[in-house]
Design an enzyme around this catalytic site. Sequence first.
Site, mmCIF file in Angstrom:
data_model
loop_
_atom_site.group_PDB
_atom_site.id
_atom_site.type_symbol
_atom_site.label_atom_id
_atom_site.label_comp_id
_atom_site.label_asym_id
_atom_site.label_seq_id
_atom_site.Cartn_x
_atom_site.Cartn_y
_atom_site.Cartn_z
ATOM 1 C CB THR A 119 -9.588 -0.888 -7.137
ATOM 2 O OG1 THR A 119 -9.565 0.281 -6.341
ATOM 3 C CG2 THR A 119 -8.736 -1.949 -6.479
ATOM 4 C CB THR A 149 -6.332 0.656 -6.413
ATOM 5 O OG1 THR A 149 -7.261 1.591 -6.964
ATOM 6 C CG2 THR A 149 -5.855 1.168 -5.075
ATOM 7 C CG LEU A 150 -3.375 4.122 -10.524
ATOM 8 C CD1 LEU A 150 -3.720 4.471 -11.969
ATOM 9 C CD2 LEU A 150 -2.001 4.671 -10.162
ATOM 10 C CG ASN A 151 -8.537 6.129 -4.216
ATOM 11 O OD1 ASN A 151 -9.337 5.233 -3.981
ATOM 12 N ND2 ASN A 151 -8.661 7.338 -3.709
ATOM 13 N N GLY A 156 -14.042 0.004 -4.456
ATOM 14 C CA GLY A 156 -14.025 0.921 -3.300
ATOM 15 C C GLY A 156 -14.642 0.239 -2.090
ATOM 16 C CG ASP A 183 -8.671 5.059 0.087
ATOM 17 O OD1 ASP A 183 -9.815 5.499 -0.128
ATOM 18 O OD2 ASP A 183 -8.198 4.096 -0.538
ATOM 19 C CB SER A 196 -12.388 -1.317 1.109
ATOM 20 O OG SER A 196 -12.804 -0.245 1.893
ATOM 21 N NE ARG A 225 -4.096 1.795 1.037
ATOM 22 C CZ ARG A 225 -5.140 2.092 0.274
ATOM 23 N NH1 ARG A 225 -5.177 1.729 -0.990
ATOM 24 N NH2 ARG A 225 -6.170 2.739 0.763
HETATM 25 N N1 GLY Z 1 -8.658 2.932 -2.830
HETATM 26 C C1 GLY Z 1 -9.670 2.039 -2.466
HETATM 27 C C2 GLY Z 1 -9.283 1.158 -1.342
HETATM 28 O O1 GLY Z 1 -8.109 1.005 -1.090
HETATM 29 O O2 GLY Z 1 -10.128 0.624 -0.690
#
Ligand code: GLY
Length: 595
Positions: free
Chosen positions: A405, A423-425, A498, A447, A477, A127
């Site tokens: 994601t 993900t890049l979000n 998400g 986030d 998440s 992360r």
């Molecule tokens: N960016 C979405 C997550 O990490 O849950």
Amino acid sequence: MKKNLSLLTLFLVFFAIACTNKPVQTTDGTSSKSKDLFVLFEEDPNQKAFFSDRKGVIGQNGMVASAHPEASKVGVEIMKMGGNAIDAAVATHFALAVVFPFAGNLGGGGFAVIRDKNGKAYTLDFREKAPLKANRDMYLDAKGDVIQGLSLLGHLASGVPGAVDGMVEIHKKFGKLSWEKVVQPAIDLAEKGVILTDREALGLNNNKQTFKKVNGENTPYFMNPENRDWVKGDVLIQKDLGKTLRIIQQKGRSGFYEGEVADLLVNEMKKGGGIISHEDLKKYHSAWREPIVADYKNYKIITMPPSSSGGVALVQLLRSVEQYPLRKWGFNSDSTVQVMIEAERRVYADRAKWMGDMDFVKVPMKELMSREYLKKRWSDFNFAKATDSKSIDGGTIPGYESNETTHYSVVDKEGNAVSITTTLNGGYGSKVVVSGGGFLMNNEMDDFSIKAGVPNMFGLLGNKANEIQPEKRMLSSMTPTIVEKDGKFLMAVGTPGGSTIITSVYQTILNVIEHGMTMQQAVNALKFHHQWLPDRTVYEANAFSEKTLNALKSRGYIIDAQKGTLGRMDCIMLRPDGTLEGASDPRADNTSVGY
Ligand code: GLY
């Protein structure tokens, strides 16, 4: 002596077999050993079950399920060359960064759950982290109000990327093929070009103005050589990205976190008011974490601990409904949906209160997942009436909807299994393309709980546990998960979405375990979602029959049809005949490729 030894060996073998096959007593008093699995799901004529009738892909030797056909093909080719599931996962990751810039990435982060061929489980947290110059109030104005958009768009929205370090780490620990070989297919795709799908062309076109706003006129992603919108079938060539990948191929970790690429990234940050520095990049390291291994009935759930909330929440959700006869009640019947929603309400309230990066805050994981605790949380549940989310905690907040994601699952012929969500979000992240580097940066800082009580882009609330601190990881998440049955790999599961990631994984697992669906049926199955606040349930069109809807509404549930769809699952299951079923979501370009 020899005879004694062989008797002992015999005893140990019998003992091991007896332990592995021991039926586990479930909470509803039945023995659930294997009896529910692979019993064909029977569709109720009054309850539509599936989004599509797509069939699973069957493979004998290996399978890759990912968001894009080219990326899945790359993974399988790597296995055919003698690579294992981890080699294939790394190659798939880099390929996704090229063919699926919407969420595939070099400038993002994620989580890996790995179960090796001997059954040992590992998790890697790659992360993103808050930069060293970040601070709790960095997205607030002088009055303490949130500056809209600052944590979402542009340079200040990015956390320090973890993806390249993550790939280097898992390859170093498990890879069989050389690093050079696993990175090469992505370089080919970037340099020779990738044929755009309808969805990818539309995504680039829809974001054209935003790309321009953030990057000026020179963003490669909207620079169609013919100066028109992209259409399906166009070839997207990404020379800068190819060059970056070549440097990563030659230098590994230091090819991204130091030297030329790092210079480009830091210069880009300086140009746009971002704060990621050379020191941030040098200091970034992903973290091997003790996996969550928890039983649900007689299945073993292997999943991700914080900094993702996904694993804890998934186990809480499953154990909250363990006491109920979901199969007897039926898929998406009113009782089934009701207990699932009530579990979601309580679990997302816990998420907001307790969860954050374990390197900074103590997350009471064991307590949250314990059956005693969950029983207490359930004490105010009443079948006659929906629980009011306000009575659990918090206030009201606006909506959420997202399918950003990406997730990929890989299983090889030796039995190594990988489940990775990355993900890049937001779609295309912060929309910042590193000039000269050709890769997108994340907008993962959103986030964090940027102000207590103010929801993020997914409508999720947080508080102190998830407030911004330098080098802290923002709560996620993402829920990459592997399920084991009788000591053997059963399925690898995961999705983007998400806040809806956790509930989609939850439903998909229950669809297989409780409702007897195949892996593909479980993915195809219509889904719903509740996240404590806002206090409403969203559902995909047709997910609930009139009977279910009326029953739930009469008990006080607020229910809205979802405008879009829920989940983009990419899952793999080991079938009883020893073949692999790849199940990719029909809701997008997701494709399983097996061999
Ligand atoms: N960016 C979405 C997550 O990490 O849950």
